[in-house]
Design a protein around this motif. Structure first.
Motif, PDB file in Angstrom:
ATOM      1  N   HIS A  32       0.829  -1.193   0.000  1.00  0.00           N
ATOM      2  CA  HIS A  32       0.000   0.000   0.000  1.00  0.00           C
ATOM      3  C   HIS A  32       0.874   1.257   0.000  1.00  0.00           C
ATOM      4  N   MET A  33       0.339   2.281  -0.624  1.00  0.00           N
ATOM      5  CA  MET A  33       0.971   3.601  -0.625  1.00  0.00           C
ATOM      6  C   MET A  33      -0.055   4.594  -0.090  1.00  0.00           C
TER       7      MET A  33
ATOM      8  N   ILE B   3       3.818  -1.273  -5.885  1.00  0.00           N
ATOM      9  CA  ILE B   3       2.667  -0.677  -5.217  1.00  0.00           C
ATOM     10  C   ILE B   3       1.424  -1.132  -5.973  1.00  0.00           C
ATOM     11  N   SER B   4       0.549  -1.841  -5.286  1.00  0.00           N
ATOM     12  CA  SER B   4      -0.671  -2.310  -5.937  1.00  0.00           C
ATOM     13  C   SER B   4      -1.918  -1.602  -5.417  1.00  0.00           C
ATOM     14  N   VAL B   5      -1.767  -0.896  -4.287  1.00  0.00           N
ATOM     15  CA  VAL B   5      -2.905  -0.167  -3.718  1.00  0.00           C
ATOM     16  C   VAL B   5      -2.460   1.234  -3.319  1.00  0.00           C
TER      17      VAL B   5
ATOM     18  N   VAL C 138      -8.045   3.046  -3.201  1.00  0.00           N
ATOM     19  CA  VAL C 138      -9.018   2.936  -2.118  1.00  0.00           C
ATOM     20  C   VAL C 138      -9.057   4.290  -1.417  1.00  0.00           C
ATOM     21  N   ARG C 139     -10.230   4.829  -1.275  1.00  0.00           N
ATOM     22  CA  ARG C 139     -10.396   6.152  -0.656  1.00  0.00           C
ATOM     23  C   ARG C 139     -10.617   5.981   0.848  1.00  0.00           C
TER      24      ARG C 139
ATOM     25  N   GLY D 134       2.933  -8.285   4.867  1.00  0.00           N
ATOM     26  CA  GLY D 134       3.601  -7.086   5.370  1.00  0.00           C
ATOM     27  C   GLY D 134       4.966  -6.912   4.744  1.00  0.00           C
ATOM     28  N   ASN D 135       5.005  -6.874   3.416  1.00  0.00           N
ATOM     29  CA  ASN D 135       6.291  -6.802   2.728  1.00  0.00           C
ATOM     30  C   ASN D 135       6.811  -5.375   2.652  1.00  0.00           C
ATOM     31  N   GLY D 136       6.152  -4.520   1.860  1.00  0.00           N
ATOM     32  CA  GLY D 136       6.588  -3.140   1.699  1.00  0.00           C
ATOM     33  C   GLY D 136       5.415  -2.181   1.762  1.00  0.00           C
ATOM     34  N   THR D 137       5.688  -0.937   2.081  1.00  0.00           N
ATOM     35  CA  THR D 137       4.666   0.096   2.103  1.00  0.00           C
ATOM     36  C   THR D 137       5.346   1.451   1.968  1.00  0.00           C
TER      37      THR D 137
END
Length: 503
Positions: free
Chosen positions: A258-259, A289-291, A395-396, A413-416
């Motif tokens: 997630h970002m 980043i997928s989200v 996602v808002r 919980g890989n990257g954010t």
């Protein structure tokens, strides 16, 4: 030409190419053309055993090779790789499909680990304490494990193996690498480079195959450890199976990164980086980043900026200089594309549909253009599952707290990353988020080689992360020696009490 007439990518055993007659094979595709260009041999149990026995035979001499000589081989490998990386990049593009610049980038990041490994003498040192008790010294030293197995994924056929094998070889181990059967040629190319660098035959071995080859390594009694990168279900299987057979394991699993974009963020920067991190390597990255979690009221503006940038991207054959190439196989392309239908059925807005892409490449290539989905429900499989392709979900959320709670609720919980101009918010984010690798205004926070790579929760099985200082601990085991040298006339006599160090 029929499939059976295609050249076969060989195994590498005992310092030579090996193509057993009559062995099973699988097709290897050029993703930009959608056609098989070669076949790869699939190792059976006997071939896996032969490869491991070859490595086991080579191990003792390599273990006992001086640090200076091992270091010289590593320096030579580093120089050869740096000088010929363009050649390797072309091999990667031909089988994976990523654009040449992206292939060159993964080689450069792998080269960082090679460079770290050249300084290994400092990282395998022991310790010494004199006179812990009168006339008694204690010291420790590290020794290699033996034969170590590496199972690497298709998305980084050069970089991911280089996360492990430079450190393993530097520490004195013998390596058996099982690369992905989807893009196997890079592994054999690197094996030949090791030989040119002076590595003794048998110290670096390549066996191709499918699950049967992997399971053969997991169960083989002469394999001391397994390093794995892949999806979470397979990582769990690898960890549990290898551990059950008494091996050390580092198994890196999947991701749903997630970002979080806060209202005070530079939205042009955030949009640029969301596109870079979402669609580089066609989204086939565990650190993609997928989200995007857009904290209102910025979502409309951010989505518009991301859409504008996507519409300027060129998709095509990676050798022609596009921004993004095809996906690795037709089957994988179809699986990724199916999530667009899933998201739409669940109420998401398809802002940009990558199925409509017009690529600069052969019509039969495995194409799927960058896709942008807005208002994706968090109950949708498009949100909850790892897509591993060029699909970016927005996602808002109403607040920082809601965004962090969503990230922490996931099993991975890989990257954010967080994008903000507020240092306090960034510091709070890195403190509260339950993820192993964090970016602050950096969308792909892959640590440099002298740190270590790995996530939290279901993104990492085992205690050791990849590369960096933890890798040298993983690929070695310590011995502690308590030593006393006395005059025979003053040996101290018989004493059945527990040894004490207060004398």
């Amino acid at each position: 030409m029929t499939t059976t007439d295609l050249p076969v990518v060989p195994h590498w055993v005992d310092g030579a190419r090996l193509t057993p007659a009559g062995s099973a094979t699988a097709p290897v595709f050029d993703p930009a053309r959608g056609v098989a260009t070669r076949r790869v041999g699939l190792a059976d149990a006997d071939l896996v055993d032969r490869a491991v026995r070859s490595a086991a035979a080579a191990f003792p001499a390599w273990r006992d090779t001086s640090i200076a000589k091992r270091q010289a081989v590593l320096f030579r490998f580093r120089e050869l790789l740096a000088g010929r990386k363009d050649e390797l990049a072309r091999i990667i593009t031909a089988e994976h499909g990523k654009v040449l610049s992206d292939a060159a980038g993964e080689i450069q990041r792998g080269l960082e680990v090679v460079e770290l490994a050249t300084g290994f003498p400092h990282l395998v040192k022991g310790e010494f304490s004199e006179n812990v008790s009168t006339g008694i010294d204690v010291y420790s030293f590290k020794q290699p494990l033996g034969v170590v197995g590496i199972v690497s994924p298709f998305n980084f056929p050069a970089m991911v193996p280089m996360w492990f094998f430079p450190v393993a070889i530097a520490a004195g181990n013998a390596v058996v690498l099982k690369p992905s059967e989807k893009d196997p040629s890079a592994a054999v190319w690197m094996a030949e480079l090791w030989q040119e660098a002076g590595l003794p035959d048998g110290v670096f071995t390549v066996v191709h195959g499918d699950r049967a080859a992997v399971d053969g390594l997991l169960a083989h009694p002469d394999v001391a450890s397994i390093s794995f990168v892949g999806s979470t279900p397979v990582a769990r299987h690898v960890y549990e199976t290898a551990a059950r057979h008494g091996k050390r394991v580092q198994a890196l699993g999947g991701a749903k990164n997630h970002m979080l974009v806060l209202p005070d963020a530079d939205l042009d920067l955030a949009a640029d980086q969301a596109v870079n991190a979402g669609f580089g390597s066609a989204g086939e990255r565990c650190m993609a980043i997928s989200v995007v979690l857009a904290v209102e009221p910025v979502a409309d503006e951010l989505v518009a900026k991301v859409r504008e940038r996507i519409e300027g991207l060129r998709v095509g054959d990676g050798t022609r200089g596009p921004d993004m190439g095809p996906l690795v196989t037709g089957e994988h392309r179809d699986r990724v594309a199916s999530y667009i239908d899933v998201a739409a059925a669940d109420g998401a807005k398809v802002v940009v549909d990558g199925r409509d892409v017009r690529p600069d490449g052969d019509a039969d290539g495995f194409w799927l253009g960058p896709t942008l989905l807005d208002d994706v429900p968090t109950t949708s499989r498009a949100y909850t599952e790892e897509i591993f392709g060029p699909v970016l979900c927005v996602v808002r959320v109403k607040s920082f707290d809601e965004g962090v709670a969503l990230i922490n609720a996931g099993e991975l919980g890989n990257g954010t990353a967080v994008f903000t101009a507020d240092g306090g918010a960034a510091r709070r984010f890195q403190n509260e988020v339950e993820v192993g690798m964090i970016g602050v205004n950096v969308p792909i926070p892959v640590p440099v080689a002298y740190y270590s790579f790995g996530g939290w929760k279901q993104s990492l099985f085992g205690d050791a992360r990849a590369y960096g200082p933890q890798a040298f601990d993983f690929f070695t085991r310590a011995k502690a020696v308590t030593s006393r040298w006395l005059d025979p006339a003053t040996h101290g006599g018989v004493d059945l009490g527990f040894p004490r160090n207060d004398g």
